[in-house]
Design an enzyme around this catalytic site. Structure first.
Site, PDB file in Angstrom:
ATOM      1  N   CYS A  79       7.974   5.989  -3.672  1.00  0.00           N
ATOM      2  CA  CYS A  79       7.744   5.678  -5.086  1.00  0.00           C
ATOM      3  C   CYS A  79       8.880   6.159  -5.744  1.00  0.00           C
ATOM      4  CB  CYS A  79       6.507   6.378  -5.404  1.00  0.00           C
ATOM      5  SG  CYS A  79       5.036   5.770  -4.332  1.00  0.00           S
TER       6      CYS A  79
HETATM    7  P1  NAD Z   1       2.344   0.057   2.256  1.00  0.00           P
HETATM    8  O1  NAD Z   1       3.657  -0.700   2.535  1.00  0.00           O
HETATM    9  O2  NAD Z   1       2.167   1.316   2.908  1.00  0.00           O
HETATM   10  O3  NAD Z   1       1.163  -1.022   2.203  1.00  0.00           O
HETATM   11  C1  NAD Z   1       1.187  -2.291   1.791  1.00  0.00           C
HETATM   12  C2  NAD Z   1       0.338  -2.922   2.800  1.00  0.00           C
HETATM   13  O4  NAD Z   1       0.132  -4.390   2.424  1.00  0.00           O
HETATM   14  C3  NAD Z   1       0.834  -3.418   4.046  1.00  0.00           C
HETATM   15  O5  NAD Z   1       0.310  -2.764   5.349  1.00  0.00           O
HETATM   16  C4  NAD Z   1       1.271  -4.750   4.052  1.00  0.00           C
HETATM   17  O6  NAD Z   1       0.947  -5.248   5.480  1.00  0.00           O
HETATM   18  C5  NAD Z   1      -0.117  -5.350   3.476  1.00  0.00           C
HETATM   19  N1  NAD Z   1       0.115  -6.615   2.623  1.00  0.00           N
HETATM   20  C6  NAD Z   1       1.186  -7.255   2.187  1.00  0.00           C
HETATM   21  N2  NAD Z   1       1.043  -8.380   1.795  1.00  0.00           N
HETATM   22  C7  NAD Z   1      -0.552  -8.670   2.041  1.00  0.00           C
HETATM   23  C8  NAD Z   1      -1.290  -9.627   1.569  1.00  0.00           C
HETATM   24  N3  NAD Z   1      -1.020 -10.729   0.823  1.00  0.00           N
HETATM   25  N4  NAD Z   1      -2.476  -9.590   2.066  1.00  0.00           N
HETATM   26  C9  NAD Z   1      -3.056  -8.348   2.806  1.00  0.00           C
HETATM   27  N5  NAD Z   1      -2.237  -7.200   3.025  1.00  0.00           N
HETATM   28  C10 NAD Z   1      -0.969  -7.425   2.516  1.00  0.00           C
HETATM   29  O7  NAD Z   1       2.568   0.261   0.672  1.00  0.00           O
HETATM   30  P2  NAD Z   1       1.744   1.628  -0.120  1.00  0.00           P
HETATM   31  O8  NAD Z   1       2.640   3.023   0.110  1.00  0.00           O
HETATM   32  O9  NAD Z   1       0.552   1.399   0.218  1.00  0.00           O
HETATM   33  O10 NAD Z   1       2.123   1.200  -1.579  1.00  0.00           O
HETATM   34  C11 NAD Z   1       1.395   0.137  -2.341  1.00  0.00           C
HETATM   35  C12 NAD Z   1       1.595   0.017  -3.830  1.00  0.00           C
HETATM   36  O11 NAD Z   1       0.964   1.298  -4.323  1.00  0.00           O
HETATM   37  C13 NAD Z   1       2.741   0.077  -3.970  1.00  0.00           C
HETATM   38  O12 NAD Z   1       3.223  -0.564  -5.461  1.00  0.00           O
HETATM   39  C14 NAD Z   1       3.330   1.616  -4.370  1.00  0.00           C
HETATM   40  O13 NAD Z   1       4.507   1.645  -5.334  1.00  0.00           O
HETATM   41  C15 NAD Z   1       2.189   2.065  -4.945  1.00  0.00           C
HETATM   42  N6  NAD Z   1       1.723   3.362  -4.846  1.00  0.00           N
HETATM   43  C16 NAD Z   1       2.136   3.943  -3.368  1.00  0.00           C
HETATM   44  C17 NAD Z   1       1.959   5.332  -3.359  1.00  0.00           C
HETATM   45  C18 NAD Z   1       2.238   6.243  -2.135  1.00  0.00           C
HETATM   46  O14 NAD Z   1       2.184   7.475  -2.216  1.00  0.00           O
HETATM   47  N7  NAD Z   1       2.416   5.472  -1.049  1.00  0.00           N
HETATM   48  C19 NAD Z   1       1.349   6.162  -4.628  1.00  0.00           C
HETATM   49  C20 NAD Z   1       0.942   5.493  -5.448  1.00  0.00           C
HETATM   50  C21 NAD Z   1       1.341   4.140  -5.960  1.00  0.00           C
END
Ligand code: NAD
Length: 428
Positions: free
Chosen positions: A267
């Site tokens: 992030c």
């Molecule tokens: P991640 O990469 O762990 O997970 C995203 C998931 O979405 C993946 O498993 C991917 O396969 C899936 N995906 C992608 N396109 C798709 C689709 N069209 N249909 C279904 N599934 C699909 O990402 P994350 O860490 O969970 O982060 C997600 C969002 O949340 C980002 O924008 C991030 O900045 C935000 N965020 C993350 C955190 C954190 O600590 N990881 C905290 C707050 C906000």
């Protein structure tokens, strides 16, 4: 008992899986839609594809009754609320890559065509201000052939910290709900009724900006502390004593003042870069934010310089790295500060042996050329130098293990963990 909803979550990564598991735990019927078939089937077996404290127990209690994972978007057509939790990785120029957001919005739109009610499409991913209005709303409405009064839209940024995600989700400091209209806002507020966080209701764009601003501020606190730490080190002052005295000021607060090797994770680096890119787009030069990134990129190199100052050349020397995850209690290595340190050491011909309680398998996929130890002792055995790179609590209990190193042991900390006199820190 509070109202329960039928919820679809697009994306079963760190945010989507935790969100889905927690809403199921709170009594809602949840379907996680995940393009990665392996992740979906692992969730359906009650095995979390990521490590997060408490997650396995919630999956065991909810999978098969209130929680399912699938690759199909079918559940969207009958859901009350659909969350978008897909990734927003950085483009090469630092801006946010919104291709997964667009593709999720298109699939949601297509699936909503025959929805009989008023679904609320909610973005939880971190997205630049304007994304809901310019991408999500037009793609959902355009592909569902519905009018704006038939679908609600919310922006509900997520503030969970990896490693403490369940705890953070269930006990939030605040719940931010940006919405297209009151009806959508009320539905989302009701979903969150059982959680005791302050609810802040805003426009869609303000909610989008709140998330970037919060992350940029936290990253700034870290880089600020690191810069002060670098100065303190030269002055022979203990930056931890300084920050203790500073953080007790209620206007400043004690958090995120720990000087060290810098911030990593999925992030802070990408969100600060995206904000810099956004600022440039609107003709602003984000001087402070650019410096936040610059300090953060310098910090790991300071760690490498410290090794060289102690050992001279690192060529052929055994260097033990303790900690690969970007922080403790997670297996996530995205933008971990260990990565630039290891790469620099490899380049200089060091023989790197790394140990992490959870993240080694992930690191092997991006840095296969070093040795991965099965234990701290194996990493330290005959090492010329040890670098502590992640604040895993178990590292703070290490003691006799350091006697396995070549003596006198050179122990350097990128995170202040060890209570020993013979240790030198990056900024202390
Ligand atoms: P991640 O990469 O762990 O997970 C995203 C998931 O979405 C993946 O498993 C991917 O396969 C899936 N995906 C992608 N396109 C798709 C689709 N069209 N249909 C279904 N599934 C699909 O990402 P994350 O860490 O969970 O982060 C997600 C969002 O949340 C980002 O924008 C991030 O900045 C935000 N965020 C993350 C955190 C954190 O600590 N990881 C905290 C707050 C906000």
């Amino acid at each position: 008992m509070s109202a329960t909803f039928s919820v679809s979550i697009i994306g079963g990564g760190y945010v989507g899986l935790v969100t889905g598991a927690c809403f199921a735990y709170l009594g809602n019927k949840v379907t996680i839609i995940e393009v990665d078939e392996q992740k979906a089937s692992s969730i359906n077996m009650g095995i979390p594809p990521i490590y997060e404290q408490g997650l396995e127990k919630i999956l065991k209690d909810t999978v098969g009754n209130r929680l399912t994972a699938t690759t199909s978007y079918e559940s969207v057509s009958t859901s009350d609320i659909v969350f978008i939790c897909v990734g927003t990785p950085p483009n090469n120029d630092g801006s946010s890559n919104l291709q997964y957001i667009r593709s999720a919005a298109i699939s949601i739109g297509t699936s909503l065509m025959n929805h009989p009610g008023y679904p609320v499409v909610t973005v939880k991913s971190t997205v630049p201000p304007g994304t809901c209005e310019k991408i999500v709303i037009p793609e959902v409405l355009g592909n569902s052939l519905k009018t704006a009064n038939c679908v609600g839209f919310c922006m509900n940024p997520e503030f969970l910290r990896e490693g403490r995600a369940i705890e953070d989700f269930l006990h939030p400091d605040r719940i931010v709900i940006g919405s297209s209209d009151k009806r959508a806002e009320t539905i989302l507020r009701t979903l969150y009724t059982s959680l005791n966080g302050n609810v802040i209701c805003t426009s869609l764009t303000a909610a989008e900006m709140i998330k970037y601003t919060a992350n940029a501020f936290l990253a700034t606190k870290i880089s600020f502390s690191n810069e002060i730490g670098n100065i303190c080190k030269k002055l022979g002052v203990d930056v931890y004593e300084v920050m203790k005295g500073v953080g007790l000021d209620h206007r400043i607060g004690p958090h995120f003042l720990n000087a060290g090797a810098g911030f990593g994770g999925s992030c802070f680096p990408k969100d600060v870069s995206a904000l810099i890119s956004l600022a440039k787009e609107v003709g602003e030069d984000p001087i402070l934010l650019r410096s936040v990134i610059e300090v953060n990129e310098q910090q790991p190199l300071k760690m490498v310089n410290l090794v060289k100052k102690k050992l001279g050349s690192v060529k052929g020397k055994k260097i033990a790295i303790l900690g690969l995850a970007f922080k403790d209690n997670t297996d996530d290595i995205r933008d971990s500060r260990s990565i630039p340190v290891i790469n620099a050491l490899i380049q200089d011909g060091a023989d790197v042996h790394a140990y992490d309680p959870m993240a080694s398998e992930h690191m092997k996929t991006i840095i296969p050329s070093i040795s991965y130890a099965e234990s701290v002792s194996a990493a330290l055995q005959d090492a010329d130098c040890c670098l502590v790179m992640t604040e895993w609590p178990q590292f703070s209990h290490l003691s006799d293990e350091f006697s396995l190193m070549k003596q006198p042991a050179v122990i350097l900390e990128g995170r202040r963990m060890l209570n020993r006199d013979d240790v030198e820190g990056i900024c202390w």
